[in-house]
Design an enzyme around this catalytic site. Structure first.
Site, PDB file in Angstrom:
ATOM      1  CG  HIS A   1      -7.010  -5.401   6.563  1.00 34.81           C
ATOM      2  ND1 HIS A   1      -6.488  -6.412   5.805  1.00 34.81           N
ATOM      3  CD2 HIS A   1      -6.718  -4.252   5.894  1.00 34.81           C
ATOM      4  CE1 HIS A   1      -5.884  -5.907   4.734  1.00 34.81           C
ATOM      5  NE2 HIS A   1      -6.005  -4.595   4.767  1.00 34.81           N
TER       6      HIS A   1
ATOM      7  CG  HIS B   1      -4.301   0.292   5.583  1.00 31.53           C
ATOM      8  ND1 HIS B   1      -5.674   0.303   5.543  1.00 31.53           N
ATOM      9  CD2 HIS B   1      -3.915  -0.779   4.852  1.00 31.53           C
ATOM     10  CE1 HIS B   1      -6.092  -0.728   4.815  1.00 31.53           C
ATOM     11  NE2 HIS B   1      -5.043  -1.395   4.384  1.00 31.53           N
TER      12      HIS B   1
ATOM     13  CD  GLU C   1      -3.129  -0.752   0.131  1.00 31.77           C
ATOM     14  OE1 GLU C   1      -2.885   0.058  -0.789  1.00 31.77           O
ATOM     15  OE2 GLU C   1      -4.189  -1.388   0.225  1.00 31.77           O
TER      16      GLU C   1
ATOM     17  CG  HIS D   1      -9.083  -2.801   1.954  1.00 27.64           C
ATOM     18  ND1 HIS D   1      -8.372  -2.313   0.878  1.00 27.64           N
ATOM     19  CD2 HIS D   1      -8.141  -3.117   2.888  1.00 27.64           C
ATOM     20  CE1 HIS D   1      -7.074  -2.362   1.133  1.00 27.64           C
ATOM     21  NE2 HIS D   1      -6.914  -2.840   2.355  1.00 27.64           N
TER      22      HIS D   1
HETATM   23 ZN   LIG Z   1      -5.173  -3.238   3.398  1.00 27.24          ZN
END
Ligand SMILES: [Zn+2]
Length: 220
Positions: free
Chosen positions: A92, A90, A72, A152
């Site tokens: 999940h 970031h 990412e 996501h």
């Molecule tokens: Zn991700």
């Protein structure tokens, strides 16, 4: 960037410890000037070390570290190029991701969401690691510090790593709250006037910042 790389590794441990990331799913970055430190791809975040944090320039060229940056990286670099120095987290995280599998926006069901700019938009599904996803996240973050990614996960940003981390926890908590409230009925959403009134109180009390005893109205 050595201190920043160490701080990122420590933040990875906390995300894993508190159940917001599992295995290698999640990444953190910090921009200082022309450099960005970010977690490498394939790293188990619970065990991350300084060597697992790579330093790149704003074009993504590796400056320090032996591992390829997170898949990412484009998302992180896009946000950093747009908003300047700061940090991005970031994950999940389970409640945030579950919410983003169902809804298009997390409404302001609690005033703590004002800390991330209010309602949190859900960016429509775009495959991870693509410039298209990076562009969509940059656009969605124009006036807020957190976005959800459909099916996501979540992305938060802050002026500091501590701030970006705190916002990740606030969004995860708010998604959990929404889930619990929905079991009981339809969650009520704070309207514009109610949000304005809270902002006024926050400004008057300098809410959310530690303050010396006896300094100003918050001590009362
Ligand atoms: Zn991700």
């Amino acid at each position: 960037m050595e201190g920043i790389r160490a701080a990122i590794a420590t933040a990875c441990h906390r995300l894993a410890r508190e159940g917001l990331v599992v295995g290698t799913a999640g990444n953190i970055s910090v921009r200082r000037g022309d450099l960005v430190a970010l977690t490498a791809t394939g790293v188990t975040l619970a065990d991350a070390t300084v060597a697992d944090v790579t330093v790149v320039d704003l074009a993504g060229e590796v400056v320090a570290g032996g591992l390829r940056p997170t898949s990412e990286a484009e998302l992180h670099l896009g946000v950093h190029r747009r908003f300047g120095d700061g940090a991005i987290v970031h994950t999940h995280a389970p409640a945030s991701t579950a919410f983003a599998c169902v809804f298009d926006e997390l409404p302001v069901i609690h005033y703590q969401l004002l800390e991330v700019g209010g309602a949190v938009p859900v960016v429509p599904f775009i495959p991870f690691g693509t410039p298209e996803l990076a562009a969509a996240v940059v656009a969605a973050m124009a006036d807020r510090q957190a976005v959800l990614l459909a099916n996501h996960g979540a992305v938060t940003r802050g002026a500091t790593l501590a701030e970006a981390m705190e916002r990740t926890f606030v969004v995860e908590w708010a998604c959990t709250l929404y889930e619990k409230a929905s079991v009981l009925g339809t969650p009520k959403v704070l309207g514009d006037g109610q949000q304005r009134a809270v902002r006024d109180v926050m400004a008057a009390l300098r809410y959310g910042r530690p303050q010396p005893h006896g300094d100003g109205p918050a001590s009362r």
